[in-house]
Design an enzyme around this catalytic site. Sequence first.
Site, short mmCIF file in Angstrom:
data_model
loop_
_atom_site.label_atom_id
_atom_site.label_comp_id
_atom_site.label_asym_id
_atom_site.label_seq_id
_atom_site.Cartn_x
_atom_site.Cartn_y
_atom_site.Cartn_z
N ASN A 279 -13.06 -48.53 -52.67
CA ASN A 279 -13.87 -48.06 -51.56
C ASN A 279 -14.73 -46.90 -52.03
OD1 ASN A 279 -14.58 -46.58 -48.99
ND2 ASN A 279 -13.40 -48.28 -48.14
N HIS A 280 -16.02 -46.93 -51.67
CA HIS A 280 -16.96 -45.91 -52.14
C HIS A 280 -16.62 -44.52 -51.58
CE1 HIS A 280 -20.30 -44.49 -54.25
NE2 HIS A 280 -21.21 -45.39 -53.93
N ALA A 281 -15.82 -44.47 -50.52
CA ALA A 281 -15.44 -43.18 -49.94
C ALA A 281 -14.59 -42.36 -50.90
CB ALA A 281 -14.70 -43.38 -48.62
N VAL A 282 -13.84 -43.02 -51.78
CA VAL A 282 -12.95 -42.30 -52.70
C VAL A 282 -13.28 -42.54 -54.16
CG1 VAL A 282 -11.02 -42.14 -51.07
CG2 VAL A 282 -11.19 -44.13 -52.59
N CYS B 65 -18.92 -48.65 -47.19
CA CYS B 65 -19.06 -49.72 -48.18
C CYS B 65 -18.06 -49.53 -49.30
CB CYS B 65 -20.48 -49.76 -48.75
SG CYS B 65 -20.92 -48.29 -49.74
#
Length: 215
Positions: free
Chosen positions: A190-193, A26
């Site tokens: 992006n929630h990944a970073v 997400c």
Amino acid sequence: MNYKVIDKETYYRQGVFRHFSEDCKCSSSMTARVDVTDLVEYSKKTGTKFYVNFLYILTKVLNSREDYRMAYLWETDEMICYDTINPTQYIFHEDTETCTPVYTNYSEDYDSFYHDALADIEAAKQTREYGLDAANHPNWFDASYISWLSYDSLNIELPDGYLYLLPIVNWGKYREENGRLVMPLSVRMNHAVADGYLIALVYKLVEDEIKRFIA
């Protein structure tokens, strides 16, 4: 264009990256108002364009931390960090009601950036083509001015699982509130970073950079 490859096993947000790139793919976005009163006054006093001045400040801020310069290479399954990211701005054509992307190279030298941005804008005004060329501009982030509205909320959606890591930034018209000029600014990452802290930090860094810019 230069970049370094990030070791995902030693990446300082390794656990977060794995979770939000594998388990729960997400993005996250925020909209907040930025006080631009002093930047508007400075732009009028110096006879410079507020829009370009803000674009410079925003781009400088996003280049100030590796977190905002991350990208993902699908071909090699690599997470990378660009040395520099540049703004893709957009010019709206009143007669056709369409936009043309404008690729402007970032320079920390304000005079160089200001000159180049104006030249790029004028060149884009001469075409009505969409002209998107993302393949040849990998380290560019979207910086879009929504000039028709001082909005309260905005959300950018990307397909589930699409690891697009560069920021997407929008801002709208400034308006007067309690004697100050405030402008909506939306940041999608992006929630990944990036988590809530890193996105919220953009606003603080922008406010700090405005103070340095006009000093």
